[in-house]
Design a protein around this motif. Sequence first.
Motif, PDB file in Angstrom:
ATOM      1  N   MET A 156       3.744 -29.415 -33.437  1.00 46.36           N
ATOM      2  CA  MET A 156       4.051 -28.842 -32.122  1.00 46.36           C
ATOM      3  C   MET A 156       4.923 -29.820 -31.353  1.00 46.36           C
ATOM      4  SD  MET A 156       0.414 -29.634 -30.203  1.00 46.36           S
ATOM      5  CE  MET A 156      -0.578 -29.433 -31.690  1.00 46.36           C
ATOM      6  N   ASN A 157       5.548 -29.356 -30.293  1.00 40.37           N
ATOM      7  CA  ASN A 157       6.214 -30.287 -29.397  1.00 40.37           C
ATOM      8  C   ASN A 157       5.151 -31.155 -28.735  1.00 40.37           C
ATOM      9  OD1 ASN A 157       8.816 -29.288 -29.864  1.00 40.37           O
ATOM     10  ND2 ASN A 157       8.624 -27.741 -28.269  1.00 40.37           N
ATOM     11  N   MET A 158       5.344 -32.453 -28.773  1.00 41.60           N
ATOM     12  CA  MET A 158       4.369 -33.384 -28.221  1.00 41.60           C
ATOM     13  C   MET A 158       5.016 -34.154 -27.075  1.00 41.60           C
ATOM     14  SD  MET A 158       2.549 -34.935 -31.661  1.00 41.60           S
ATOM     15  CE  MET A 158       1.538 -33.879 -32.715  1.00 41.60           C
ATOM     16  N   LYS A 159       4.505 -33.949 -25.893  1.00 36.82           N
ATOM     17  CA  LYS A 159       5.054 -34.654 -24.726  1.00 36.82           C
ATOM     18  C   LYS A 159       3.910 -35.045 -23.808  1.00 36.82           C
ATOM     19  CE  LYS A 159       8.717 -34.451 -21.258  1.00 36.82           C
ATOM     20  NZ  LYS A 159       9.346 -35.680 -21.778  1.00 36.82           N
ATOM     21  N   TYR A 160       3.862 -36.337 -23.485  1.00 37.12           N
ATOM     22  CA  TYR A 160       2.800 -36.848 -22.617  1.00 37.12           C
ATOM     23  C   TYR A 160       3.198 -38.237 -22.140  1.00 37.12           C
ATOM     24  CZ  TYR A 160      -1.841 -38.087 -20.890  1.00 37.12           C
ATOM     25  OH  TYR A 160      -2.884 -38.453 -20.095  1.00 37.12           O
ATOM     26  N   ASP A 161       2.888 -38.542 -20.884  1.00 31.92           N
ATOM     27  CA  ASP A 161       3.213 -39.857 -20.326  1.00 31.92           C
ATOM     28  C   ASP A 161       2.023 -40.419 -19.569  1.00 31.92           C
ATOM     29  OD1 ASP A 161       6.233 -40.589 -20.629  1.00 31.92           O
ATOM     30  OD2 ASP A 161       6.223 -38.452 -20.177  1.00 31.92           O
ATOM     31  N   ASP A 162       1.782 -41.698 -19.763  1.00 31.82           N
ATOM     32  CA  ASP A 162       0.782 -42.433 -18.994  1.00 31.82           C
ATOM     33  C   ASP A 162       1.283 -43.866 -18.842  1.00 31.82           C
ATOM     34  OD1 ASP A 162      -1.336 -43.580 -17.750  1.00 31.82           O
ATOM     35  OD2 ASP A 162      -2.797 -43.181 -19.327  1.00 31.82           O
ATOM     36  N   PRO A 163       2.061 -44.129 -17.788  1.00 34.33           N
ATOM     37  CA  PRO A 163       2.675 -45.452 -17.619  1.00 34.33           C
ATOM     38  C   PRO A 163       1.684 -46.575 -17.367  1.00 34.33           C
ATOM     39  CG  PRO A 163       3.031 -44.092 -15.670  1.00 34.33           C
ATOM     40  CD  PRO A 163       2.427 -43.191 -16.712  1.00 34.33           C
ATOM     41  N   VAL A 164       0.436 -46.258 -16.995  1.00 32.62           N
ATOM     42  CA  VAL A 164      -0.531 -47.314 -16.700  1.00 32.62           C
ATOM     43  C   VAL A 164      -1.387 -47.662 -17.918  1.00 32.62           C
ATOM     44  CG1 VAL A 164      -0.631 -46.652 -14.276  1.00 32.62           C
ATOM     45  CG2 VAL A 164      -2.308 -45.713 -15.866  1.00 32.62           C
ATOM     46  N   ALA A 165      -1.224 -46.920 -19.014  1.00 27.78           N
ATOM     47  CA  ALA A 165      -1.954 -47.259 -20.230  1.00 27.78           C
ATOM     48  C   ALA A 165      -1.464 -48.602 -20.760  1.00 27.78           C
ATOM     49  CB  ALA A 165      -1.743 -46.171 -21.282  1.00 27.78           C
ATOM     50  N   ASP A 166      -2.263 -49.250 -21.599  1.00 27.68           N
ATOM     51  CA  ASP A 166      -1.912 -50.552 -22.151  1.00 27.68           C
ATOM     52  C   ASP A 166      -1.943 -50.469 -23.667  1.00 27.68           C
ATOM     53  OD1 ASP A 166      -1.348 -53.198 -22.525  1.00 27.68           O
ATOM     54  OD2 ASP A 166      -3.384 -53.896 -22.107  1.00 27.68           O
ATOM     55  N   PRO A 167      -0.778 -50.389 -24.348  1.00 29.97           N
ATOM     56  CA  PRO A 167       0.558 -50.380 -23.753  1.00 29.97           C
ATOM     57  C   PRO A 167       0.877 -49.022 -23.132  1.00 29.97           C
ATOM     58  CG  PRO A 167       0.711 -50.046 -26.100  1.00 29.97           C
ATOM     59  CD  PRO A 167      -0.734 -50.310 -25.820  1.00 29.97           C
ATOM     60  N   PRO A 168       1.919 -48.939 -22.275  1.00 32.06           N
ATOM     61  CA  PRO A 168       2.284 -47.665 -21.651  1.00 32.06           C
ATOM     62  C   PRO A 168       2.484 -46.583 -22.706  1.00 32.06           C
ATOM     63  CG  PRO A 168       3.496 -49.460 -20.654  1.00 32.06           C
ATOM     64  CD  PRO A 168       2.787 -50.048 -21.844  1.00 32.06           C
ATOM     65  N   LEU A 169       2.065 -45.383 -22.373  1.00 32.82           N
ATOM     66  CA  LEU A 169       2.105 -44.273 -23.318  1.00 32.82           C
ATOM     67  C   LEU A 169       3.217 -43.301 -22.935  1.00 32.82           C
ATOM     68  CD1 LEU A 169       0.877 -42.800 -25.700  1.00 32.82           C
ATOM     69  CD2 LEU A 169      -0.846 -41.841 -24.172  1.00 32.82           C
ATOM     70  N   HIS A 170       4.228 -43.204 -23.783  1.00 35.78           N
ATOM     71  CA  HIS A 170       5.342 -42.274 -23.567  1.00 35.78           C
ATOM     72  C   HIS A 170       5.556 -41.512 -24.868  1.00 35.78           C
ATOM     73  CE1 HIS A 170       6.176 -44.227 -19.765  1.00 35.78           C
ATOM     74  NE2 HIS A 170       6.283 -45.398 -20.377  1.00 35.78           N
ATOM     75  N   ILE A 171       5.128 -40.269 -24.880  1.00 33.11           N
ATOM     76  CA  ILE A 171       5.214 -39.446 -26.086  1.00 33.11           C
ATOM     77  C   ILE A 171       6.222 -38.335 -25.864  1.00 33.11           C
ATOM     78  CG2 ILE A 171       3.956 -37.914 -27.644  1.00 33.11           C
ATOM     79  CD1 ILE A 171       1.420 -39.488 -26.958  1.00 33.11           C
ATOM     80  N   ASN A 172       7.178 -38.234 -26.768  1.00 37.35           N
ATOM     81  CA  ASN A 172       8.180 -37.171 -26.680  1.00 37.35           C
ATOM     82  C   ASN A 172       8.695 -36.862 -28.087  1.00 37.35           C
ATOM     83  OD1 ASN A 172      10.006 -35.282 -25.808  1.00 37.35           O
ATOM     84  ND2 ASN A 172      11.473 -36.763 -24.999  1.00 37.35           N
ATOM     85  N   LEU A 173       7.970 -35.995 -28.782  1.00 36.41           N
ATOM     86  CA  LEU A 173       8.321 -35.618 -30.151  1.00 36.41           C
ATOM     87  C   LEU A 173       8.568 -34.118 -30.226  1.00 36.41           C
ATOM     88  CD1 LEU A 173       5.659 -37.615 -32.232  1.00 36.41           C
ATOM     89  CD2 LEU A 173       8.044 -38.244 -31.807  1.00 36.41           C
ATOM     90  N   LYS A 174       9.547 -33.730 -31.021  1.00 38.64           N
ATOM     91  CA  LYS A 174       9.856 -32.331 -31.219  1.00 38.64           C
ATOM     92  C   LYS A 174       9.129 -31.802 -32.450  1.00 38.64           C
ATOM     93  CE  LYS A 174      12.730 -32.068 -27.754  1.00 38.64           C
ATOM     94  NZ  LYS A 174      12.378 -31.272 -26.557  1.00 38.64           N
ATOM     95  N   LYS A 175       8.795 -30.531 -32.409  1.00 42.25           N
ATOM     96  CA  LYS A 175       8.151 -29.890 -33.537  1.00 42.25           C
ATOM     97  C   LYS A 175       9.083 -29.855 -34.741  1.00 42.25           C
ATOM     98  CE  LYS A 175       6.133 -25.431 -34.923  1.00 42.25           C
ATOM     99  NZ  LYS A 175       5.788 -24.055 -34.468  1.00 42.25           N
ATOM    100  N   GLY A 176       8.510 -30.034 -35.960  1.00 43.46           N
ATOM    101  CA  GLY A 176       9.298 -29.883 -37.166  1.00 43.46           C
ATOM    102  C   GLY A 176       9.218 -31.068 -38.108  1.00 43.46           C
ATOM    103  N   LEU A 177       9.741 -30.875 -39.327  1.00 40.07           N
ATOM    104  CA  LEU A 177       9.744 -31.906 -40.354  1.00 40.07           C
ATOM    105  C   LEU A 177      10.761 -32.980 -40.013  1.00 40.07           C
ATOM    106  CD1 LEU A 177       8.548 -32.666 -43.156  1.00 40.07           C
ATOM    107  CD2 LEU A 177      10.525 -31.496 -44.174  1.00 40.07           C
TER     108      LEU A 177
END
Length: 316
Positions: free
Chosen positions: A161-182
């Motif tokens: 699936m498309n995966m998108k999520y952000d949490d700048p205060v996580a350690d380390p900061p969490l920036h997820i931005n992946l497109k669906k597919g092989l």
Amino acid sequence: MKKRFLKTFLISFMAFVLIYGGTIYFYMLKPDEEDTISKESFLDRVLDDQDEITFLLLGVDGKDTKKNDKVRSDTMMLCKVDKSTSQISLLSIPRDTKAMIRGRKYEEKINHAHAYGGPELSMKAVKDLLGIDLDYYVRVDYGIVEEYVNLIGGVEIDVPMNMKYDDPVADPPLHINLKKGLQVLDGDKSLQFLRYRKGYKDQDLGRIRAQQTFMKALVDQSLKPANIMKVPQMVKTYYDNVDTNIPLDLIMKFAVKAKSFDTTAMHTATLPGEPKTIKGISYYIPYKDESGRLVKEMFLNQEAVESIRNNIDEAN
């Protein structure tokens, strides 16, 4: 709020980095006149007839694996490598699994065991929960994911699936931005894939399935001929990011069989059970009978089962 994330499960060192970690030492053993006797004795121990090893794989929250005894484990997997059959077995134990932890009055989430007593108490909690003998652990942090995946040239994954999520205060900061597919994921994108949880309907269970898919792909990539020559770098990654009590002798017993392991012979499963909220706390409640049958199938032969039962009866 700080997000917990997967620090890795890496079958690569269960069957490769762990195994290859001994390989380099094997090839470095060049006897000389002063220590021929000791090295021959060492090789005798290495080449004995033990066919399998079972250990607990722990991923922890923290940047320094060896200094994080007081944090909860984020990932728990019971692993068995059998060099006689070239089979790898992995049983994922959800971190919210409700279990007794030695020294505690009531049942708690099993991942608390690591905070109370490090990998040793985690092993005891898993041993009590599943009724198995367990002496070894491998503890890792998230850093090994990015470093190792980049080392082997990426991992091919069909992102569901498309995966998108952000949490700048996580350690380390969490920036997820992946497109669906092989696609081929590099180290950073692999970490994104493994840390993603919110988009799965069943959250942690969905992430466990993603972990298992990733492991199989990682094994396939690790076994490619081009990566066999990268053993020295793998060893460095191993020692920088891994804490284990498995003796070098035992690691090396599996080194010579590393190439024979096959993902088609890999047995992956999740501890059977269901999520449940008890007094406002979310737990994962194992199905006792079904879990017992699965553990016996994956990790125990009948002789071992009877031995464990006898030990339990004697202890009681």
